[in-house]
Design an enzyme around this catalytic site. Structure first.
Site, PDB file in Angstrom:
ATOM      1  N   ARG A  86     -19.491  -6.212  19.304  1.00  0.00           N
ATOM      2  CA  ARG A  86     -18.129  -5.831  19.657  1.00  0.00           C
ATOM      3  C   ARG A  86     -17.165  -6.730  18.887  1.00  0.00           C
ATOM      4  O   ARG A  86     -17.584  -7.675  18.227  1.00  0.00           O
ATOM      5  CB  ARG A  86     -17.910  -5.938  21.177  1.00  0.00           C
ATOM      6  CG  ARG A  86     -18.514  -7.219  21.719  1.00  0.00           C
ATOM      7  CD  ARG A  86     -17.678  -8.004  22.642  1.00  0.00           C
ATOM      8  NE  ARG A  86     -16.358  -8.265  22.226  1.00  0.00           N
ATOM      9  CZ  ARG A  86     -15.994  -9.320  21.504  1.00  0.00           C
ATOM     10  NH1 ARG A  86     -16.877 -10.191  21.054  1.00  0.00           N
ATOM     11  NH2 ARG A  86     -14.719  -9.516  21.194  1.00  0.00           N
TER      12      ARG A  86
ATOM     13  N   ALA B  89     -13.321  -6.373  16.594  1.00  0.00           N
ATOM     14  CA  ALA B  89     -12.942  -5.494  15.477  1.00  0.00           C
ATOM     15  C   ALA B  89     -13.741  -5.718  14.185  1.00  0.00           C
ATOM     16  O   ALA B  89     -14.306  -4.775  13.628  1.00  0.00           O
ATOM     17  CB  ALA B  89     -11.452  -5.654  15.218  1.00  0.00           C
TER      18      ALA B  89
ATOM     19  N   ARG C 124     -16.608   4.140  18.684  1.00  0.00           N
ATOM     20  CA  ARG C 124     -15.479   3.507  19.374  1.00  0.00           C
ATOM     21  C   ARG C 124     -14.206   3.864  18.606  1.00  0.00           C
ATOM     22  O   ARG C 124     -14.156   3.724  17.381  1.00  0.00           O
ATOM     23  CB  ARG C 124     -15.676   1.981  19.449  1.00  0.00           C
ATOM     24  CG  ARG C 124     -16.866   1.604  20.342  1.00  0.00           C
ATOM     25  CD  ARG C 124     -16.820   0.152  20.752  1.00  0.00           C
ATOM     26  NE  ARG C 124     -15.737  -0.123  21.675  1.00  0.00           N
ATOM     27  CZ  ARG C 124     -15.371  -1.350  22.017  1.00  0.00           C
ATOM     28  NH1 ARG C 124     -16.002  -2.398  21.511  1.00  0.00           N
ATOM     29  NH2 ARG C 124     -14.381  -1.551  22.869  1.00  0.00           N
TER      30      ARG C 124
ATOM     31  N   GLN D 257     -14.748 -10.932  28.173  1.00  0.00           N
ATOM     32  CA  GLN D 257     -15.003 -11.476  26.822  1.00  0.00           C
ATOM     33  C   GLN D 257     -14.486 -12.902  26.679  1.00  0.00           C
ATOM     34  O   GLN D 257     -15.031 -13.689  25.913  1.00  0.00           O
ATOM     35  CB  GLN D 257     -14.354 -10.589  25.753  1.00  0.00           C
ATOM     36  CG  GLN D 257     -15.040  -9.259  25.520  1.00  0.00           C
ATOM     37  CD  GLN D 257     -14.384  -8.144  26.312  1.00  0.00           C
ATOM     38  OE1 GLN D 257     -13.875  -8.378  27.398  1.00  0.00           O
ATOM     39  NE2 GLN D 257     -14.419  -6.940  25.793  1.00  0.00           N
TER      40      GLN D 257
ATOM     41  N   ASP E 267      -6.977  -5.138  17.187  1.00  0.00           N
ATOM     42  CA  ASP E 267      -7.954  -4.092  16.891  1.00  0.00           C
ATOM     43  C   ASP E 267      -7.390  -3.052  15.944  1.00  0.00           C
ATOM     44  O   ASP E 267      -8.128  -2.417  15.205  1.00  0.00           O
ATOM     45  CB  ASP E 267      -8.416  -3.443  18.198  1.00  0.00           C
ATOM     46  CG  ASP E 267      -9.200  -4.454  19.018  1.00  0.00           C
ATOM     47  OD1 ASP E 267     -10.401  -4.599  18.787  1.00  0.00           O
ATOM     48  OD2 ASP E 267      -8.586  -5.157  19.840  1.00  0.00           O
TER      49      ASP E 267
HETATM   50  O1  MRU Z   1     -13.765  -4.213  23.380  1.00  0.00           O
HETATM   51  P1  MRU Z   1     -14.000  -5.305  22.386  1.00  0.00           P
HETATM   52  O2  MRU Z   1     -14.600  -6.532  22.962  1.00  0.00           O
HETATM   53  O3  MRU Z   1     -14.688  -4.822  21.138  1.00  0.00           O
HETATM   54  O4  MRU Z   1     -12.522  -5.646  22.013  1.00  0.00           O
HETATM   55  C1  MRU Z   1     -12.129  -6.052  20.811  1.00  0.00           C
HETATM   56  C2  MRU Z   1     -11.724  -7.438  20.880  1.00  0.00           C
HETATM   57  O5  MRU Z   1     -12.579  -8.274  20.723  1.00  0.00           O
HETATM   58  C3  MRU Z   1     -10.375  -7.835  21.191  1.00  0.00           C
HETATM   59  O6  MRU Z   1      -9.466  -6.890  21.460  1.00  0.00           O
HETATM   60  C4  MRU Z   1      -9.955  -8.921  20.256  1.00  0.00           C
HETATM   61  O7  MRU Z   1      -8.961  -9.646  20.838  1.00  0.00           O
HETATM   62  C5  MRU Z   1      -9.511  -8.403  18.927  1.00  0.00           C
HETATM   63  S1  MRU Z   1     -10.779  -7.935  17.905  1.00  0.00           S
HETATM   64  C6  MRU Z   1     -11.253  -9.372  17.241  1.00  0.00           C
END
Ligand code: MRU
Length: 351
Positions: free
Chosen positions: A51, A53, A91, A193, A234
């Protein structure tokens, strides 16, 4: 990033296989997941074995490369196109996923040796992700003064990218430069997270931190305890509106109220210039189970999933929100720090 003294990346590809740090098991168990087919890699993205971005982007690029590797001679492009559609459906919010899949697919399309071209491109994307994050760390470090307390939301550390991370990269750089920093880690319900991954990363790097309940942010800010907020992204629209993990918007509004600089960090691969404004960003809705149940470690070290809400109640689970550009002080990219404004962002891409 080092785990028990050994250097790891979050995702890598060797031969036909894609290797991923199994993030659903962290911080309780460290395990590497090996995916043999593009379908298995899709499953890993969907179920959040991987997970964040940049990590999703690199993995999706590798999945596309696996799709090319698996494609039969007869009907090669039909198979590859089908794989592309499936990977893109895993996703919807992280722009890096679409950026990587398109790059791998297009370089394969324009080559006489599509499989090799696709694999090479996927490896390049992963390398670029890592280098961009390192540069973001260097640039962001300049905003951090000795003694700063920094708040961050979700996990935009090395686990969310191939290495280094975005929001945490400046913090790691500040620590290495000998600055004292303290990090408020938003727990980031429902999947935690922050509490699980960011806290674990900071622990590994010996950086003082505390996990903050999601609803304590405004209070801590009102007490003047936060000097700077750094988050990831993201997807960033052409006007600077930014989609990030659910709960980011609240922190940004509070930061403005209390005069705290609020920075977004992201490689340029997270910008979607075809998306003119935040309202156009698709927000992923995930299963209500993520809200209703939590998984943790029992005293006997067994992992257990338990119901933590009123039985028979339903939940809603939007995974991201959009922070309007007006709440963002600046966006730290590998090409420099920019104001979240259309013209400044356009200029960034002409560099
Ligand atoms: O749902 P996720 O854990 O894949 O969410 C993405 C993220 O990790 C966050 O939104 C993050 O702050 C930005 S992406 C590095």
């Amino acid at each position: 990033m080092k785990v028990n003294g050994k250097h790891y990346k979050t995702v890598w590809m060797k031969g036909n296989f894609v290797y991923l740090i199994e993030q659903n098991l962290l911080p309780f168990q460290f395990k590497v997941f090996k995916s043999k087919t593009y379908k298995e890699t899709c499953h890993a993205i969907k179920t959040m074995i991987v997970r964040g971005a940049g990590a999703i982007g690199a993995t999706a690029g590798f999945a596309m490369a696996q799709g090319l590797l698996e494609a039969p001679k007869k009907g090669f492009w039909r198979y590859a196109q089908k794989a592309k559609i499936e990977i893109e459906a895993t996703r919807p919010t992280a722009q890096n996923l679409f950026f990587a899949v398109n790059r791998v697919f297009n370089s394969a399309k324009s080559s006489k040796d599509p499989v090799k071209a696709g694999i090479d491109e996927a490896q390049r994307i992963a390398k670029e992700d890592e280098e961009s994050c390192k540069t973001i760390g260097k640039l962001g470090n300049e905003l951090i003064k000795d003694g700063f307390s920094i708040e961050t939301h979700c996990n935009a550390g090395w686990l969310a990218f191939v290495d280094y991370g975005t929001a945490l990269s400046p913090i790691y750089a500040a620590k290495r430069a000998g600055k004292k920093v303290f990090v408020y880690v938003d727990e980031t319900r429902p999947r935690g997270q922050g509490a699980r991954l960011t806290a674990w990363e900071l622990q590994n790097e010996n950086i003082p931190h505390a996990i903050l309940p999601d609803n304590a942010g405004a209070h801590i800010m009102s007490l003047g305890k936060v000097d700077l907020i750094i988050v990831g992204a993201d997807r960033i629209a052409a006007n600077g509106d930014t989609a990030n993990k659910i709960g980011t918007l609240e922190k940004a509004i509070c930061a403005k109220e209390y005069g705290i600089p609020f920075y977004v960090t992201a490689p340029t691969s997270t910008f979607d210039l075809n998306c003119t404004k935040g309202e156009d960003i698709i927000i992923e809705e995930r299963s209500e189970e993520e809200v209703l149940y939590q998984t943790g470690l029992l005293p006997n070290k067994k992992r257990e999933r338990i119901l933590v809400c009123s039985p028979y109640s339903h939940a809603i689970n939007p995974a991201f929100d959009v922070t309007p550009a007006k709440y963002i002080t600046g966006i730290i990219t590998e090409k420099g720090i920019v104001k979240p404004m259309k013209e400044a962002i356009k200029k960034l891409f002409s560099k």
